[in-house]
Design an enzyme around this catalytic site. Structure first.
Site, PDB file in Angstrom:
ATOM      1  N   TRP A 195      55.550  39.165  28.851  1.00  0.00           N
ATOM      2  CA  TRP A 195      55.877  40.555  29.223  1.00  0.00           C
ATOM      3  C   TRP A 195      55.244  40.902  30.555  1.00  0.00           C
ATOM      4  CZ3 TRP A 195      53.053  45.058  30.163  1.00  0.00           C
ATOM      5  CH2 TRP A 195      53.857  46.215  30.373  1.00  0.00           C
ATOM      6  N   HIS A 213      55.865  40.416  37.217  1.00  0.00           N
ATOM      7  CA  HIS A 213      55.263  40.589  35.892  1.00  0.00           C
ATOM      8  C   HIS A 213      55.338  39.338  35.019  1.00  0.00           C
ATOM      9  CE1 HIS A 213      53.475  43.488  32.989  1.00  0.00           C
ATOM     10  NE2 HIS A 213      53.169  44.102  34.097  1.00  0.00           N
ATOM     11  N   ASP A 246      56.881  43.569  41.675  1.00  0.00           N
ATOM     12  CA  ASP A 246      56.083  42.939  40.617  1.00  0.00           C
ATOM     13  C   ASP A 246      56.994  42.114  39.716  1.00  0.00           C
ATOM     14  OD1 ASP A 246      54.266  42.259  38.665  1.00  0.00           O
ATOM     15  OD2 ASP A 246      53.423  44.279  38.453  1.00  0.00           O
ATOM     16  N   TYR A 254      60.447  46.088  32.351  1.00  0.00           N
ATOM     17  CA  TYR A 254      59.163  46.575  32.841  1.00  0.00           C
ATOM     18  C   TYR A 254      59.334  47.422  34.115  1.00  0.00           C
ATOM     19  CZ  TYR A 254      54.955  46.740  35.531  1.00  0.00           C
ATOM     20  OH  TYR A 254      53.915  47.204  36.303  1.00  0.00           O
ATOM     21  N   HIS A 293      43.968  46.375  41.456  1.00  0.00           N
ATOM     22  CA  HIS A 293      44.845  46.945  40.432  1.00  0.00           C
ATOM     23  C   HIS A 293      44.510  48.426  40.220  1.00  0.00           C
ATOM     24  CE1 HIS A 293      46.551  46.445  36.085  1.00  0.00           C
ATOM     25  NE2 HIS A 293      47.536  46.600  36.946  1.00  0.00           N
ATOM     26  N   GLU A 347      45.938  40.629  38.125  1.00  0.00           N
ATOM     27  CA  GLU A 347      45.576  41.843  37.389  1.00  0.00           C
ATOM     28  C   GLU A 347      45.095  41.549  35.976  1.00  0.00           C
ATOM     29  OE1 GLU A 347      49.347  43.989  37.573  1.00  0.00           O
ATOM     30  OE2 GLU A 347      49.648  43.685  35.432  1.00  0.00           O
ATOM     31  N   ARG A 380      56.307  50.160  45.937  1.00  0.00           N
ATOM     32  CA  ARG A 380      56.725  49.085  45.036  1.00  0.00           C
ATOM     33  C   ARG A 380      58.101  49.422  44.503  1.00  0.00           C
ATOM     34  NH1 ARG A 380      54.270  47.250  39.155  1.00  0.00           N
ATOM     35  NH2 ARG A 380      55.668  48.904  38.462  1.00  0.00           N
ATOM     36  N   ARG A 410      44.469  40.575  42.905  1.00  0.00           N
ATOM     37  CA  ARG A 410      44.925  41.780  42.201  1.00  0.00           C
ATOM     38  C   ARG A 410      43.945  42.295  41.139  1.00  0.00           C
ATOM     39  NH1 ARG A 410      47.401  45.564  42.467  1.00  0.00           N
ATOM     40  NH2 ARG A 410      48.967  45.540  40.842  1.00  0.00           N
ATOM     41  N   GLU A 458      46.713  49.772  44.891  1.00  0.00           N
ATOM     42  CA  GLU A 458      47.741  50.360  44.015  1.00  0.00           C
ATOM     43  C   GLU A 458      47.257  51.747  43.568  1.00  0.00           C
ATOM     44  OE1 GLU A 458      48.238  48.387  40.228  1.00  0.00           O
ATOM     45  OE2 GLU A 458      50.352  48.933  40.127  1.00  0.00           O
ATOM     46  N   GLU A 461      54.403  40.069  43.416  1.00  0.00           N
ATOM     47  CA  GLU A 461      53.247  40.047  42.513  1.00  0.00           C
ATOM     48  C   GLU A 461      53.565  39.272  41.235  1.00  0.00           C
ATOM     49  OE1 GLU A 461      52.033  44.002  41.540  1.00  0.00           O
ATOM     50  OE2 GLU A 461      50.874  43.372  39.811  1.00  0.00           O
TER      51      GLU A 461
HETATM   52  O1  EZ4 Z   1      51.572  46.260  33.492  1.00  0.00           O
HETATM   53  O2  EZ4 Z   1      48.576  48.136  33.947  1.00  0.00           O
HETATM   54  O3  EZ4 Z   1      51.022  46.144  38.783  1.00  0.00           O
HETATM   55  N1  EZ4 Z   1      50.840  46.826  37.807  1.00  0.00           N
HETATM   56  C1  EZ4 Z   1      51.109  46.444  36.563  1.00  0.00           C
HETATM   57  C2  EZ4 Z   1      50.750  47.408  35.457  1.00  0.00           C
HETATM   58  C3  EZ4 Z   1      50.414  46.690  34.160  1.00  0.00           C
HETATM   59  C4  EZ4 Z   1      49.652  47.619  33.244  1.00  0.00           C
HETATM   60  C5  EZ4 Z   1      49.175  46.898  31.997  1.00  0.00           C
HETATM   61  O4  EZ4 Z   1      48.203  47.619  31.352  1.00  0.00           O
HETATM   62  O5  EZ4 Z   1      51.605  45.354  36.364  1.00  0.00           O
HETATM   63  O6  EZ4 Z   1      51.808  48.324  35.271  1.00  0.00           O
HETATM   64 CO    CO Z   2      51.357  44.129  38.084  1.00  0.00          CO
END
Ligand code: EZ4
Ligand code: CO
Length: 409
Positions: free
Chosen positions: A409, A219, A217, A159, A319, A269, A147, A290, A346, A243
């Site tokens: 976030w 996010h 990701d 992030y 996840h 996730e 990743r 996920r 992951e 993702e």
């Molecule tokens: O932000 O598990 O793909 N993995 C992620 C993680 C999540 C955390 C949140 O608790 O997006 O890093």
């Molecule tokens: Co993620």
């Protein structure tokens, strides 16, 4: 067989973990993970106050019945706290059943469908040299799928970038939740991100060649049309998946993304039941599921979700960040090994303190994980070691845009 005790154990070696230990009158114990990052004590209360009293005296072999009882008898359905608590019970019961059978859990799930479980790790960097170093380090650690997360010019804290300073001084990719009284504030600018990311993937492809599976990701930060634009822009770099390109409570929004790009999509996730995926799966709007075993009702519910996804050629991408405990990770690995529609797993590695508290039988070798051959899920909890690491409040960060608006976030 009867359940005679169920204990909720909270420990915080590298971060907080919630573990349920169920004991039977035969002296067999089973472990389940109920860790919900930043909201751990809610699951502790749900388990200790409302679930443990219902378990005493039940037959631990009746896993399906116990799952249905916990899901339906509460009247109030779904939600991350409830489903993490149910998952903890479910995995502990599967651990007991497999120990009683003298088999590793994957055997009870139908046996191995593959020799090993392809895992991906988290590489990141503030700039290209740092990112390339991080990718090389992950290849040296044995990862064969990577990743890629990167800083973005104009954004201070983003992030998934390990080297950026975190408030508590820990490596950020090991644990985005920080041991602070209030959530740390990060900043975000989607247009700056969209301008920057395709060039980063172009550079990574040029450096590492066409074969290395690369993931990213998003996010939850883009609107559907922004996600569509990014998916299209990344097509030349052949991602394994993109993702969480957009917050997915609105499943229909993925229709728009899907119309515009062939970049494979992974979502889920933060989901906790099959209903969160109903449109996504039925309309084939995603390619990878996920969900975590820990957050989606355990082995029993995940097996059904993934069997449903299989009918639509959708695969697993369970996840596996550090906030899934070694117990939750082991449960995922048994499922990964047994199901036909496995995609990728992951795998962020836990720290030394966590591995001292939880002793796991799973292995990682040349890109592949394996749950091992111990009866049950193959994880032991050292309760004395666990007691040496009491709970510490910690929160995940949150985002604000440049004008101060709170953003996903
Ligand atoms: O932000 O598990 O793909 N993995 C992620 C993680 C999540 C955390 C949140 O608790 O997006 O890093
Ligand atoms: Co993620």
């Amino acid at each position: 067989m009867k359940i005679i005790a169920a204990d909720v154990i909270v420990t915080s070696p590298d971060r907080n973990f919630v573990t349920l230990k169920i004991t039977t009158d035969d002296g067999i114990t089973g472990l389940g993970d109920g860790t919900l990052n930043g909201r751990e004590l809610s699951v502790v209360s749900y388990l200790a106050d409302h679930v443990v009293p219902l378990l005493i005296g039940r037959d631990p072999h009746r896993i399906e019945d116990t799952w249905q009882f916990l899901y339906r008898s509460a009247y109030w359905r779904r939600g991350p706290v409830t489903m993490a608590a149910i998952a903890a019970v479910d995995v502990a019961l599967w651990d007991i059943k497999a120990k009683a059978a003298g088999m590793p859990l994957y055997q009870l799930l139908g046996g191995a469908s593959r020799n090993g479980i392809m895992a991906y790790g988290h590489a990141s960097g503030r700039d290209l040299p740092e990112l390339f170093d991080s990718i090389r380090r992950h290849l040296d650690m044995g990862y064969r799928s990577i990743r890629v997360q990167t800083s973005v010019p104009g954004i201070n804290a983003v992030y998934g970038v390990a080297a950026q300073p975190s408030v508590d001084g820990k490596r950020y990719d090991y644990e985005p939740a920080q041991r602070t009284a209030l959530p740390a504030e990060e900043d975000w600018d989607t247009r700056a991100y969209l301008r920057h990311l395709p060039g980063v993937f172009e550079a990574v492809r040029n450096e590492f060649g066409p074969e290395l599976p690369l993931l990213h990701d998003g996010h939850h930060r883009m609107t559907p049309i922004q996600a569509a634009k990014l998916g299209k822009a990344l097509e030349p770099y052949d991602l394994f998946w993109l993702e969480d390109c957009t917050p997915a409570e609105n499943q229909e929004a993925l229709r728009l993304v899907r119309r515009h790009t062939t970049t494979p999509l992974a979502i889920g996730e933060i989901f906790n039941t099959v209903w969160d995926y109903q449109t996504l799966i039925r309309e084939q709007l995603i390619d990878y599921v996920r969900s975590a075993v820990t957050h989606t009702g355990g082995i029993t519910a995940m097996r059904k979700l993934l069997d449903y996804a299989a009918q639509y050629q959708i695969k697993s991408g369970i996840h596996g960040p550090t906030d899934i405990s070694p117990v939750g990770m082991a449960a995922a690995l048994h499922l990964d090994l047994a199901i036909h529609n496995f995609g990728i797993q992951e795998y962020m590695q836990h720290g030394a303190a966590t591995n001292e508290v939880f002793r796991s039988s799973f292995t990682f070798d040349d890109g592949y994980l394996h749950p091992g051959e111990l009866p049950g899920i193959g994880v032991e909890l050292d309760e004395k070691a666990a007691a040496g690491f009491p709970y510490q409040p910690a929160y995940l960060p949150f985002n604000r845009l440049q004008d101060g608006t709170v953003h996903d976030w």
